[in-house]
Motif scaffolding. Sequence first.
Motif, mmCIF file in Angstrom:
data_model
loop_
_atom_site.group_PDB
_atom_site.id
_atom_site.type_symbol
_atom_site.label_atom_id
_atom_site.label_comp_id
_atom_site.label_asym_id
_atom_site.label_seq_id
_atom_site.Cartn_x
_atom_site.Cartn_y
_atom_site.Cartn_z
ATOM 1 N N ALA A 167 0.795 -1.233 0.000
ATOM 2 C CA ALA A 167 0.000 0.000 0.000
ATOM 3 C C ALA A 167 0.826 1.281 0.000
ATOM 4 C CB ALA A 167 -0.931 -0.004 1.207
ATOM 5 N N LEU A 168 1.981 1.273 0.655
ATOM 6 C CA LEU A 168 2.728 2.522 0.835
ATOM 7 C C LEU A 168 3.755 2.686 -0.282
ATOM 8 C CD1 LEU A 168 3.182 2.443 4.720
ATOM 9 C CD2 LEU A 168 1.258 3.270 3.339
ATOM 10 N N LYS A 169 3.273 3.140 -1.430
ATOM 11 C CA LYS A 169 4.110 3.228 -2.618
ATOM 12 C C LYS A 169 4.865 4.546 -2.737
ATOM 13 C CE LYS A 169 2.806 -0.788 -4.250
ATOM 14 N NZ LYS A 169 3.741 -1.927 -4.325
ATOM 15 N N ASN A 170 4.463 5.561 -1.987
ATOM 16 C CA ASN A 170 5.138 6.856 -2.071
ATOM 17 C C ASN A 170 4.924 7.626 -0.777
ATOM 18 O OD1 ASN A 170 2.540 8.126 -2.229
ATOM 19 N ND2 ASN A 170 2.498 7.670 -4.426
ATOM 20 N N GLY A 171 5.510 8.820 -0.721
ATOM 21 C CA GLY A 171 5.462 9.621 0.497
ATOM 22 C C GLY A 171 4.055 10.027 0.901
ATOM 23 N N SER A 172 3.195 10.306 -0.064
ATOM 24 C CA SER A 172 1.821 10.702 0.258
ATOM 25 C C SER A 172 1.085 9.597 0.994
ATOM 26 C CB SER A 172 1.066 11.051 -1.035
ATOM 27 O OG SER A 172 1.673 12.127 -1.702
ATOM 28 N N MET A 173 1.321 8.364 0.562
ATOM 29 C CA MET A 173 0.656 7.233 1.204
ATOM 30 C C MET A 173 1.200 6.991 2.614
ATOM 31 S SD MET A 173 -1.640 6.228 -0.964
ATOM 32 C CE MET A 173 -1.819 8.009 -1.199
ATOM 33 N N VAL A 174 2.492 7.217 2.800
ATOM 34 C CA VAL A 174 3.082 7.079 4.142
ATOM 35 C C VAL A 174 2.480 8.114 5.091
ATOM 36 C CG1 VAL A 174 5.218 7.270 5.477
ATOM 37 C CG2 VAL A 174 5.234 6.094 3.257
ATOM 38 N N ILE A 175 2.334 9.339 4.616
ATOM 39 C CA ILE A 175 1.745 10.405 5.444
ATOM 40 C C ILE A 175 0.305 10.052 5.824
ATOM 41 C CG2 ILE A 175 0.960 12.806 5.414
ATOM 42 C CD1 ILE A 175 3.437 13.418 3.687
ATOM 43 N N LEU A 176 -0.459 9.532 4.870
ATOM 44 C CA LEU A 176 -1.835 9.131 5.164
ATOM 45 C C LEU A 176 -1.875 8.023 6.215
ATOM 46 C CD1 LEU A 176 -3.656 9.101 1.701
ATOM 47 C CD2 LEU A 176 -4.288 10.432 3.718
ATOM 48 N N ALA A 177 -0.962 7.061 6.111
ATOM 49 C CA ALA A 177 -0.925 5.966 7.081
ATOM 50 C C ALA A 177 -0.611 6.485 8.483
ATOM 51 C CB ALA A 177 0.111 4.921 6.655
ATOM 52 N N ILE A 178 0.365 7.398 8.580
ATOM 53 C CA ILE A 178 0.725 7.970 9.888
ATOM 54 C C ILE A 178 -0.443 8.771 10.455
ATOM 55 C CG2 ILE A 178 2.249 9.611 11.044
ATOM 56 C CD1 ILE A 178 4.440 8.772 9.041
ATOM 57 N N ALA A 179 -1.088 9.561 9.601
ATOM 58 C CA ALA A 179 -2.227 10.361 10.055
ATOM 59 C C ALA A 179 -3.357 9.468 10.565
ATOM 60 C CB ALA A 179 -2.720 11.247 8.918
ATOM 61 N N ALA A 180 -3.616 8.365 9.871
ATOM 62 C CA ALA A 180 -4.666 7.442 10.308
ATOM 63 C C ALA A 180 -4.309 6.809 11.646
ATOM 64 C CB ALA A 180 -4.886 6.360 9.248
ATOM 65 N N PHE A 181 -3.030 6.462 11.823
ATOM 66 C CA PHE A 181 -2.588 5.875 13.094
ATOM 67 C C PHE A 181 -2.802 6.846 14.246
ATOM 68 C CE2 PHE A 181 0.759 5.411 16.300
ATOM 69 C CZ PHE A 181 0.510 4.121 16.736
ATOM 70 N N VAL A 182 -2.381 8.084 14.067
ATOM 71 C CA VAL A 182 -2.547 9.095 15.115
ATOM 72 C C VAL A 182 -4.030 9.335 15.398
ATOM 73 C CG1 VAL A 182 -2.189 11.529 15.685
ATOM 74 C CG2 VAL A 182 -0.344 10.210 14.613
ATOM 75 N N ALA A 183 -4.825 9.375 14.348
ATOM 76 C CA ALA A 183 -6.252 9.668 14.511
ATOM 77 C C ALA A 183 -6.959 8.615 15.336
ATOM 78 C CB ALA A 183 -6.913 9.801 13.144
ATOM 79 N N ILE A 184 -6.659 7.332 15.086
ATOM 80 C CA ILE A 184 -7.387 6.283 15.798
ATOM 81 C C ILE A 184 -6.719 5.912 17.117
ATOM 82 C CG2 ILE A 184 -6.251 4.285 14.733
ATOM 83 C CD1 ILE A 184 -9.106 3.040 14.535
ATOM 84 N N ALA A 185 -5.378 6.010 17.178
ATOM 85 C CA ALA A 185 -4.671 5.588 18.387
ATOM 86 C C ALA A 185 -4.696 6.646 19.476
ATOM 87 C CB ALA A 185 -3.225 5.226 18.044
ATOM 88 N N PHE A 186 -4.521 7.901 19.120
ATOM 89 C CA PHE A 186 -4.355 8.962 20.120
ATOM 90 C C PHE A 186 -5.521 9.950 20.176
ATOM 91 C CE2 PHE A 186 0.217 8.056 18.891
ATOM 92 C CZ PHE A 186 0.425 7.197 19.959
ATOM 93 N N LEU A 187 -6.186 10.175 19.035
ATOM 94 C CA LEU A 187 -7.326 11.095 19.035
ATOM 95 C C LEU A 187 -8.652 10.365 19.220
ATOM 96 C CD1 LEU A 187 -6.271 13.498 16.128
ATOM 97 C CD2 LEU A 187 -6.151 13.919 18.594
ATOM 98 N N LYS A 188 -8.622 9.035 19.089
ATOM 99 C CA LYS A 188 -9.811 8.193 19.273
ATOM 100 C C LYS A 188 -10.941 8.582 18.325
ATOM 101 C CE LYS A 188 -7.773 6.132 22.745
ATOM 102 N NZ LYS A 188 -7.191 4.790 22.576
ATOM 103 N N LEU A 189 -10.582 9.001 17.102
ATOM 104 C CA LEU A 189 -11.603 9.343 16.130
ATOM 105 C C LEU A 189 -12.287 8.080 15.624
ATOM 106 C CD1 LEU A 189 -9.839 12.125 14.024
ATOM 107 C CD2 LEU A 189 -11.436 12.389 15.931
#
Length: 442
Positions: free
Chosen positions: A141-163
């Motif tokens: 899934a992580l073919k470029n920098g944009s996809m890596v940023i999306l993955a990190i953002a999703a991790f933060v959103a569900i792990a720490f922001l509890k969205l």
Amino acid sequence: MDTTPFKAPSFGEATRTFAKIGLLSFGGPAGQIALMHKILVDEKRWLDEPRFLHALNYCMLLPGPEAMQLATYSGWLMHGVRGGLVAGLLFVLPGALVISALSAIYLTVGHVTLVQGLLFGLKAAVLAVVLEALIKVSKRALKNGSMVILAIAAFVAIAFLKLPFPLIIAAAATSGALMHVLGVTTSKASSKVEPEIAYAMPEWTKPSARRFFSTLAVWLAIWFVPLIALWQLLGPGHVFTAEATFFSKMAAVTFGGAYAVLAYVAQQAVEVHGWLKPDEMLTGLGLAETTPGPLILVLVFVGFLGGARLSALAPLTGGVAGAAVTLWFTFVPCFLWIFVGAPYVETLRNVRWLASALSAVTAAVVGIIANLAVWFALHVLFGNVGEVNWGPFALPVLDFGSFDWLAATIAVAAGVALIRFHAHMIAVLAVSALAGMAWQLS
């Protein structure tokens, strides 16, 4: 293009073959898809390679278990709705019966020392299984920098922001669509045109407005009439109504397969509904890994325990009812997606912005699976896990004195076996369970 008519097997032969697939479908979606390819394409030659990949691409776009939906699609190609029903049910029901039986055993004898040891080893090994899944999905899934940023953002959103999980998926899809509009690449996909399908397919595979609306009406009724009945008869606060509502929502947003949704299900089932304890989600996942059928059958374990503990029925009766409710509202939507959408696959495949949106969803799924791995690791390796709020963030607080060295040892050994030596998953789970049992007996 070759217009040779599509030659479907007899209904009886197709039924026997899909029963075989259902009984042998261990090892997660990758192994299950490979098994179907071997039998349906290589051995039986009922589908050619382009048609099989065509079906697989569509099923990868859908919420829910892609392997089960691929089986349903394949059966539908051969014998219409009845073929799809038989193929899908035979893929799900053997594993559903096994996981229900294992849930009953867990409920009645889970307190026995030997069983506790078995489950201890199983839970530690499951941590390695999730990590292996994270690595595999990341590479794809992580073919470029944009996809890596999306993955990190999703991790933060569900792990720490509890969205909420659905909000994260919707935001990722919107971001992917916008990337397409702005000309940002979301993948390294080749522009090579796939070869034409080799068969002239049956009439029911062709788009029809009348068939679309009639099929949509029937399957929406099959899905929502029982849901409305539960609301009317039992009320919104009843455990069966809550399970039906919750798993209906999950069926609509589980893009990325079982691993993507487990962290959200675990959080809601444990913290909101109280259907099970944190470590029991790991137990259910371990049991689901050892049964045929889609991994998302772990939800049947969740529904079983919820019904057993919170309904007014006897525990086993309530558990069976909870498992049945969960099974219905998790998998009925899968048939809806196939029977309604499959004739329009070709149109969907050529929508570029949709492909970009789904690439972004797949990247977000990596972050969600990473959260699942962290969540599981904390509850496997530490006896006490707290939480502290820091602004909008919810951060875990660990009691390092409760660190479990044995669980860590089993998890690391299982990880090395799976990731480094590519050992068979069932064998790794079995050895880990035996190690847990040996520890309890020592």
